[in-house]
Design a protein around this motif. Structure first.
Motif, mmCIF file in Angstrom:
data_model
loop_
_atom_site.group_PDB
_atom_site.id
_atom_site.type_symbol
_atom_site.label_atom_id
_atom_site.label_comp_id
_atom_site.label_asym_id
_atom_site.label_seq_id
_atom_site.Cartn_x
_atom_site.Cartn_y
_atom_site.Cartn_z
ATOM 1 N N VAL A 1 72.046 42.353 56.790
ATOM 2 C CA VAL A 1 72.828 41.292 56.140
ATOM 3 C C VAL A 1 72.802 41.478 54.634
ATOM 4 O O VAL A 1 71.893 42.098 54.073
ATOM 5 C CB VAL A 1 72.289 39.883 56.515
ATOM 6 N N LYS A 2 73.819 40.969 53.976
ATOM 7 C CA LYS A 2 73.926 41.088 52.519
ATOM 8 C C LYS A 2 73.352 39.877 51.788
ATOM 9 O O LYS A 2 73.067 39.948 50.598
ATOM 10 C CB LYS A 2 75.397 41.286 52.114
ATOM 11 N N VAL A 3 73.224 38.757 52.508
ATOM 12 C CA VAL A 3 72.693 37.527 51.920
ATOM 13 C C VAL A 3 71.675 36.924 52.886
ATOM 14 O O VAL A 3 71.913 36.849 54.085
ATOM 15 C CB VAL A 3 73.817 36.498 51.648
ATOM 16 N N SER A 4 70.541 36.523 52.349
ATOM 17 C CA SER A 4 69.566 35.765 53.130
ATOM 18 C C SER A 4 69.132 34.579 52.273
ATOM 19 O O SER A 4 69.853 34.161 51.385
ATOM 20 C CB SER A 4 68.382 36.654 53.532
ATOM 21 N N ILE B 1 68.485 20.475 55.912
ATOM 22 C CA ILE B 1 68.557 19.620 54.731
ATOM 23 C C ILE B 1 69.112 20.392 53.540
ATOM 24 O O ILE B 1 70.075 19.979 52.905
ATOM 25 C CB ILE B 1 67.163 19.060 54.389
ATOM 26 N N LEU B 2 68.470 21.508 53.217
ATOM 27 C CA LEU B 2 68.866 22.318 52.065
ATOM 28 C C LEU B 2 68.752 23.803 52.403
ATOM 29 O O LEU B 2 67.885 24.198 53.184
ATOM 30 C CB LEU B 2 67.947 22.057 50.865
ATOM 31 N N GLN B 3 69.609 24.598 51.779
ATOM 32 C CA GLN B 3 69.484 26.052 51.869
ATOM 33 C C GLN B 3 69.704 26.661 50.493
ATOM 34 O O GLN B 3 70.522 26.175 49.716
ATOM 35 C CB GLN B 3 70.501 26.631 52.858
ATOM 36 N N LYS B 4 68.956 27.718 50.195
ATOM 37 C CA LYS B 4 69.157 28.478 48.963
ATOM 38 C C LYS B 4 69.277 29.957 49.327
ATOM 39 O O LYS B 4 68.599 30.436 50.246
ATOM 40 C CB LYS B 4 68.012 28.249 47.975
ATOM 41 N N THR B 5 70.154 30.661 48.626
ATOM 42 C CA THR B 5 70.490 32.024 49.013
ATOM 43 C C THR B 5 69.857 33.067 48.087
ATOM 44 O O THR B 5 69.564 32.804 46.928
ATOM 45 C CB THR B 5 72.014 32.233 49.006
ATOM 46 N N VAL B 6 69.680 34.256 48.662
ATOM 47 C CA VAL B 6 69.156 35.418 47.951
ATOM 48 C C VAL B 6 69.963 36.625 48.406
ATOM 49 O O VAL B 6 70.176 36.809 49.610
ATOM 50 C CB VAL B 6 67.663 35.644 48.279
ATOM 51 N N HIS B 7 70.428 37.428 47.465
ATOM 52 C CA HIS B 7 71.140 38.659 47.834
ATOM 53 C C HIS B 7 70.142 39.698 48.351
ATOM 54 O O HIS B 7 69.060 39.868 47.794
ATOM 55 C CB HIS B 7 71.913 39.218 46.644
#
Length: 205
Positions: free
Chosen positions: A135-138, A155-161
């Motif tokens: 995957v390109k984003v986690s 509730i919340l999500q934050k992304t990392v390349h």
């Protein structure tokens, strides 16, 4: 005022982030009551007591499983003031699967954080799963805990390349930085009464 109990099994870095948020005033209306571990040598116990002055307890499994163990856990929390009426339980690297009875006891008052963008890559080694899948984003997900594993309302999500040269370890380190942002933010929203669960969806008021 929300009475907070945090469950850990190791260093408790997310516990540290939450308690720092409470101490600084970023997280209002929260009283840290106890940090509980299933392991007596968990490094986070010292962090909680020495850095933040939060009482700690160890509840050993003694070969108990499921609700047989979790009712001891619930008793330890409730004895410290973390009740199903005014408490919040945060799982911060607690390496046990919570029983359905415990989930029902603290219904919609248990939060967990997972190092992936759920529902992708639930369970163990989520960062390795992401790297292996390509995957390109986690990222990370804070969610309510229900009877399933990593299945509760998000509730919340934050992304990392995800970089081409990433390993499980390098990706995990970058995701952890986002976890330390997301978890205190979710606790703040809960404490402010700004989370409304509608089926599988969580609306932020």
């Amino acid at each position: 005022m929300i009475n907070l109990g945090i469950l850990i099994s190791g260093r408790g870095s997310n516990m540290d982030a939450i308690l720092a948020g409470v101490k600084s005033g970023i997280i209002p209306n929260v009283r840290p009551c106890v940090v509980v571990s299933n392991k007596p040598d968990a490094a986070g116990l010292d962090t909680a007591s020495k850095k933040y002055g939060v009482p700690t307890k160890v509840v050993l499994p003694d070969d108990l499983k499921g609700w047989d163990y979790d009712k001891k856990l619930a008793a330890a929390l409730e004895d410290s003031g973390v009740t199903p009426q005014d408490g919040l339980v945060c799982l911060a690297g607690f390496m046990r699967i919570i029983s359905p009875e415990f989930v029902r006891h603290y219904k919609m008052r248990i939060l967990n954080i997972h190092p992936a963008l759920l529902p992708s890559f639930p369970g163990l080694h989520a960062q390795r799963q992401a790297v292996d899948y390509g995957v390109k984003v986690s990222g990370c997900t804070v969610h309510f805990v229900d009877d399933g594993v990593d299945l509760g309302p998000v509730i919340l999500q934050k992304t990392v390349h995800v970089m081409d040269g990433d390993t499980e370890e390098t990706l995990a380190a970058r995701i952890l930085e986002k976890e330390h942002e997301a978890y205190p933010e979710a606790v703040k929203l809960f404490a402010q009464g700004r989370l409304k669960v509608e089926g599988r969806k969580v609306r932020i008021l």
